[in-house]
Design a protein around this motif. Structure first.
Motif, PDB file in Angstrom:
ATOM      1  N   ARG A 282       0.805  -1.217   0.000  1.00  0.00           N
ATOM      2  CA  ARG A 282       0.000   0.000   0.000  1.00  0.00           C
ATOM      3  C   ARG A 282       0.839   1.269   0.000  1.00  0.00           C
ATOM      4  NH1 ARG A 282      -5.486  -0.388   1.063  1.00  0.00           N
ATOM      5  NH2 ARG A 282      -5.375   1.821   0.527  1.00  0.00           N
ATOM      6  N   LEU A 283       1.948   1.277   0.730  1.00  0.00           N
ATOM      7  CA  LEU A 283       2.737   2.490   0.895  1.00  0.00           C
ATOM      8  C   LEU A 283       4.009   2.501   0.061  1.00  0.00           C
ATOM      9  CD1 LEU A 283       2.561   2.809   4.802  1.00  0.00           C
ATOM     10  CD2 LEU A 283       1.070   3.914   3.109  1.00  0.00           C
ATOM     11  N   GLY A 284       4.410   1.352  -0.423  1.00  0.00           N
ATOM     12  CA  GLY A 284       5.746   1.214  -1.000  1.00  0.00           C
ATOM     13  C   GLY A 284       6.709   0.848   0.111  1.00  0.00           C
ATOM     14  N   THR A 285       7.680   0.006  -0.197  1.00  0.00           N
ATOM     15  CA  THR A 285       8.578  -0.484   0.847  1.00  0.00           C
ATOM     16  C   THR A 285       9.325   0.650   1.529  1.00  0.00           C
ATOM     17  OG1 THR A 285       8.866  -2.601  -0.293  1.00  0.00           O
ATOM     18  CG2 THR A 285      10.531  -1.991   1.326  1.00  0.00           C
ATOM     19  N   GLY A 286       9.809   1.616   0.767  1.00  0.00           N
ATOM     20  CA  GLY A 286      10.561   2.715   1.359  1.00  0.00           C
ATOM     21  C   GLY A 286       9.732   3.536   2.327  1.00  0.00           C
ATOM     22  N   THR A 287       8.523   3.932   1.912  1.00  0.00           N
ATOM     23  CA  THR A 287       7.653   4.706   2.797  1.00  0.00           C
ATOM     24  C   THR A 287       7.233   3.882   4.001  1.00  0.00           C
ATOM     25  OG1 THR A 287       6.827   6.020   0.938  1.00  0.00           O
ATOM     26  CG2 THR A 287       5.479   5.981   2.926  1.00  0.00           C
ATOM     27  N   ALA A 288       6.960   2.606   3.795  1.00  0.00           N
ATOM     28  CA  ALA A 288       6.587   1.744   4.913  1.00  0.00           C
ATOM     29  C   ALA A 288       7.711   1.671   5.942  1.00  0.00           C
ATOM     30  CB  ALA A 288       6.234   0.348   4.408  1.00  0.00           C
ATOM     31  N   LEU A 289       8.969   1.568   5.485  1.00  0.00           N
ATOM     32  CA  LEU A 289      10.088   1.533   6.425  1.00  0.00           C
ATOM     33  C   LEU A 289      10.208   2.841   7.201  1.00  0.00           C
ATOM     34  CD1 LEU A 289      12.787  -0.288   4.255  1.00  0.00           C
ATOM     35  CD2 LEU A 289      11.851  -1.090   6.432  1.00  0.00           C
ATOM     36  N   THR A 290       9.968   3.961   6.531  1.00  0.00           N
ATOM     37  CA  THR A 290      10.003   5.244   7.231  1.00  0.00           C
ATOM     38  C   THR A 290       8.895   5.323   8.275  1.00  0.00           C
ATOM     39  OG1 THR A 290      10.953   6.364   5.306  1.00  0.00           O
ATOM     40  CG2 THR A 290       9.858   7.741   6.944  1.00  0.00           C
ATOM     41  N   CYS A 291       7.717   4.835   7.931  1.00  0.00           N
ATOM     42  CA  CYS A 291       6.586   4.881   8.870  1.00  0.00           C
ATOM     43  C   CYS A 291       6.827   3.981  10.081  1.00  0.00           C
ATOM     44  CB  CYS A 291       5.298   4.479   8.160  1.00  0.00           C
ATOM     45  SG  CYS A 291       4.700   5.694   6.968  1.00  0.00           S
ATOM     46  N   THR A 292       7.371   2.795   9.856  1.00  0.00           N
ATOM     47  CA  THR A 292       7.618   1.905  10.995  1.00  0.00           C
ATOM     48  C   THR A 292       8.698   2.472  11.906  1.00  0.00           C
ATOM     49  OG1 THR A 292       9.196   0.571   9.704  1.00  0.00           O
ATOM     50  CG2 THR A 292       6.897  -0.149   9.735  1.00  0.00           C
ATOM     51  N   ALA A 293       9.711   3.136  11.330  1.00  0.00           N
ATOM     52  CA  ALA A 293      10.748   3.757  12.150  1.00  0.00           C
ATOM     53  C   ALA A 293      10.154   4.886  12.996  1.00  0.00           C
ATOM     54  CB  ALA A 293      11.870   4.288  11.269  1.00  0.00           C
ATOM     55  N   ALA A 294       9.310   5.706  12.370  1.00  0.00           N
ATOM     56  CA  ALA A 294       8.672   6.792  13.111  1.00  0.00           C
ATOM     57  C   ALA A 294       7.763   6.245  14.204  1.00  0.00           C
ATOM     58  CB  ALA A 294       7.880   7.679  12.151  1.00  0.00           C
ATOM     59  N   LEU A 295       7.052   5.148  13.901  1.00  0.00           N
ATOM     60  CA  LEU A 295       6.176   4.529  14.905  1.00  0.00           C
ATOM     61  C   LEU A 295       6.988   4.092  16.125  1.00  0.00           C
ATOM     62  CD1 LEU A 295       3.430   3.379  15.798  1.00  0.00           C
ATOM     63  CD2 LEU A 295       3.987   1.297  14.518  1.00  0.00           C
ATOM     64  N   GLU A 296       8.150   3.494  15.905  1.00  0.00           N
ATOM     65  CA  GLU A 296       8.989   3.067  17.021  1.00  0.00           C
ATOM     66  C   GLU A 296       9.374   4.264  17.893  1.00  0.00           C
ATOM     67  OE1 GLU A 296      12.321   1.037  15.302  1.00  0.00           O
ATOM     68  OE2 GLU A 296      11.022  -0.233  14.062  1.00  0.00           O
ATOM     69  N   GLY A 297       9.798   5.363  17.258  1.00  0.00           N
ATOM     70  CA  GLY A 297      10.216   6.534  18.014  1.00  0.00           C
ATOM     71  C   GLY A 297       9.088   7.142  18.823  1.00  0.00           C
ATOM     72  N   PHE A 298       7.922   7.331  18.201  1.00  0.00           N
ATOM     73  CA  PHE A 298       6.796   7.923  18.922  1.00  0.00           C
ATOM     74  C   PHE A 298       6.262   6.981  20.005  1.00  0.00           C
ATOM     75  CE2 PHE A 298       6.386  10.647  15.047  1.00  0.00           C
ATOM     76  CZ  PHE A 298       6.549  11.860  15.700  1.00  0.00           C
ATOM     77  N   ALA A 299       6.360   5.672  19.780  1.00  0.00           N
ATOM     78  CA  ALA A 299       5.922   4.711  20.793  1.00  0.00           C
ATOM     79  C   ALA A 299       6.800   4.803  22.039  1.00  0.00           C
ATOM     80  CB  ALA A 299       5.949   3.296  20.223  1.00  0.00           C
ATOM     81  N   ILE A 300       8.107   4.937  21.867  1.00  0.00           N
ATOM     82  CA  ILE A 300       8.999   5.068  23.023  1.00  0.00           C
ATOM     83  C   ILE A 300       8.768   6.407  23.721  1.00  0.00           C
ATOM     84  CG2 ILE A 300      11.396   5.124  23.786  1.00  0.00           C
ATOM     85  CD1 ILE A 300      10.329   2.397  22.871  1.00  0.00           C
ATOM     86  N   LEU A 301       8.452   7.439  22.943  1.00  0.00           N
ATOM     87  CA  LEU A 301       8.106   8.733  23.552  1.00  0.00           C
ATOM     88  C   LEU A 301       6.853   8.595  24.412  1.00  0.00           C
ATOM     89  CD1 LEU A 301       9.263  11.626  23.415  1.00  0.00           C
ATOM     90  CD2 LEU A 301       7.602  12.102  21.610  1.00  0.00           C
ATOM     91  N   LEU A 302       5.870   7.846  23.911  1.00  0.00           N
ATOM     92  CA  LEU A 302       4.661   7.591  24.690  1.00  0.00           C
ATOM     93  C   LEU A 302       4.983   6.782  25.941  1.00  0.00           C
ATOM     94  CD1 LEU A 302       1.543   7.615  24.966  1.00  0.00           C
ATOM     95  CD2 LEU A 302       1.487   5.576  23.521  1.00  0.00           C
ATOM     96  N   LEU A 303       5.877   5.823  25.820  1.00  0.00           N
ATOM     97  CA  LEU A 303       6.272   5.024  26.985  1.00  0.00           C
ATOM     98  C   LEU A 303       6.926   5.895  28.047  1.00  0.00           C
ATOM     99  CD1 LEU A 303       6.755   2.244  28.359  1.00  0.00           C
ATOM    100  CD2 LEU A 303       8.911   2.123  27.094  1.00  0.00           C
ATOM    101  N   ALA A 304       7.794   6.798  27.624  1.00  0.00           N
ATOM    102  CA  ALA A 304       8.482   7.662  28.584  1.00  0.00           C
ATOM    103  C   ALA A 304       7.507   8.535  29.362  1.00  0.00           C
ATOM    104  CB  ALA A 304       9.506   8.532  27.857  1.00  0.00           C
ATOM    105  N   ALA A 305       6.431   8.946  28.704  1.00  0.00           N
ATOM    106  CA  ALA A 305       5.445   9.825  29.343  1.00  0.00           C
ATOM    107  C   ALA A 305       4.278   9.061  29.952  1.00  0.00           C
ATOM    108  CB  ALA A 305       4.922  10.837  28.315  1.00  0.00           C
ATOM    109  N   ALA A 306       4.314   7.730  29.895  1.00  0.00           N
ATOM    110  CA  ALA A 306       3.168   6.922  30.332  1.00  0.00           C
ATOM    111  C   ALA A 306       2.855   7.154  31.805  1.00  0.00           C
ATOM    112  CB  ALA A 306       3.457   5.441  30.100  1.00  0.00           C
ATOM    113  N   PRO A 307       1.576   7.444  32.124  1.00  0.00           N
ATOM    114  CA  PRO A 307       1.209   7.649  33.527  1.00  0.00           C
ATOM    115  C   PRO A 307       0.939   6.348  34.275  1.00  0.00           C
ATOM    116  CG  PRO A 307      -0.690   8.022  32.113  1.00  0.00           C
ATOM    117  CD  PRO A 307       0.459   7.711  31.201  1.00  0.00           C
TER     118      PRO A 307
END
Length: 431
Positions: A282-307
């Motif tokens: 759906r996204l193309g392999t390159g865009t999909a890899l960029t999206c998964t990398a961004a997801l990892e970063g924002f997920a860890i940011l959410l973990l750091a702020a998790a209440p």
């Protein structure tokens, strides 16, 4: 017939079964070895030596191991390696029965198992495109199934099985792991022969290893694919170093709850591996890899702020999904674009970079938690992941990926010889 509708060959089912059984054994030993070590010593340095011994082969022999795999028959390398690992585990199992276990013996065992893993994993990565061809969609389907099964076996089933088997006797989990290697060796031995890369001009092992490493560093796409796990390992080891402490002090989670957090991450990994092919289409392999990398970063940011623990569990599940999808898309792309005769060296070079980066992450996480706060390593990990996403997004973008796939498909020079009924004996490296 489209790539999506092609059936995977029968041989893939045997390879899938072999790697799943072996991964189950790995999960058993990963839980049992630290527990066995605790029966011998409570010295943190001694325990760290056993843990580190398993990663040393990649640091010491990663590139050379890839060069050897490119010289040897890959199917034979896999089954011989697993047969040797099965025999190897009989030594500490016998020592456990005779009450002769020691820290040096466990460290040596971990080192030799890691060395076997270097050869097996590199050969398996190189063998898969030989078996399936270099169609990216077919490789994504195959890697998705392999990754999902390995995650389920080593992440879900293996560790509790290892703990339960240890209760039956100190030798039992070691023997179970040995059996898994023996079964894997038998299954791999039955795999069909595949066309082998034509031999290169006879060169020294070091020169061939250098050529493989140069191929990674001179190709922006391959370098981008290698930087992802290297920087990711710094970030994730910084996180893992303090995760248990963070869960206890800031989330109020005990031992059982911490296990559930890790299970949430593994469940996300299964989901990500299953969705990887869909995202790539759906996204193309390159865009999909960029999206998964961004997801990892924002997920860890959410973990750091998790209440609390529920938000933390969601964050780890999202991070696991990003990692799971990446671990399908990136290897599949690499297998599709790298020439067959370089596949072992390119794979081992990329893996070595990620393994070398890991200790820096552990040190970074411990230092930041000591100097500042237990949440600080999590924020630092998120920053590293998001910065890496920005840097590698152009290196692994859709245009570059499509250009590399076209170049690989347009290569008309023959790179393989006809398959034989049985692989030639493994040649020994020259001095």
């Amino acid at each position: 017939m489209t790539s999506e509708s092609k059936k995977l060959p029968v041989g893939f089912g045997r390879l899938w079964t072999a790697q799943t059984v072996s991964s189950l054994g790995d999960g058993v030993s990963h839980a049992a070895l630290p527990l066995l070590a605790l029966t011998l010593t409570r010295d943190p340095i001694a325990l760290a030596v056993i843990t580190a011994a398993g990663t040393l082969p990649w640091l010491l022999f990663g590139i050379l191991g890839g060069a050897l795999v490119d010289r040897w028959d890959r199917r034979r390398t896999m089954w011989v390696t697993d047969a040797v690992r099965a025999v190897l585990l009989a030594v500490p199992a016998g020592a456990a029965v005779l009450d002769l276990l020691s820290v040096p013996l466990l460290a040596t065992t971990a080192f030799l198992l890691g060395l076997g893993g270097l050869f097996f994993d590199t050969a398996a990565t190189a063998y898969l495109p030989d078996l399936l061809g270099r169609d990216p969609a077919v490789l994504e389907r195959a890697n998705s199934r392999l990754r999902s099964a390995q995650t389920a076996a080593s992440g879900f089933a293996g560790p509790p099985a290892g703990s339960a088997l240890l209760a039956l006797g100190r030798a039992v989990p070691l023997l179970a792991d040995a059996l898994s290697f023996a079964v894997s060796a038998a299954l791999v031995r039955s795999l069909p022969p595949v066309p082998r890369p034509l031999p290169e001009a006879r060169e020294s092992l070091l020169r061939q290893a250098r050529a493989g490493a140069s191929h990674v560093f001179r190709d922006r796409l391959l370098l981008g694919l290698a930087l992802r796990p290297a920087v990711g390992n710094v970030a994730f080891l910084a996180l893992e170093t303090v995760l248990a402490l963070f869960a206890h002090e800031r989330l109020g989670i005990g031992a059982f709850g911490f296990g559930l957090l890790l299970t949430a991450e593994a469940a996300g990994g299964l989901l990500g591996a299953g969705l990887a092919s869909f995202l790539g289409r759906r996204l193309g392999t390159g865009t999909a890899l960029t999206c998964t990398a961004a997801l990892e970063g924002f997920a860890i940011l959410l973990l750091a702020a998790a209440p609390g623990p529920y938000v933390a569990g969601l964050a780890l599940a999202l991070c696991g999904a990003g990692v799971g999808a990446t671990m399908v898309l990136a290897p599949s792309l690499r297998q599709a674009v790298v020439p067959a005769h370089l596949m072992g060296r390119v794979a081992s070079t990329s893996r070595m970079l990620s393994m070398c980066a890991a200790p820096f992450g552990a040190f970074l996480g411990g230092w930041l938690a000591t100097a500042y706060d237990v949440r600080t390593p999590l924020y630092a990990a998120a920053f590293l992941l998001l910065a890496m996403t920005a840097v590698t997004s152009t290196m692994t973008g859709n245009r570059r990926v499509e250009a590399a796939l076209r170049a690989a498909a347009a290569t008309t020079a023959p790179t393989t010889s006809a398959p034989t009924t049985d692989p030639a004996p493994v040649p020994q490296p020259t001095a």
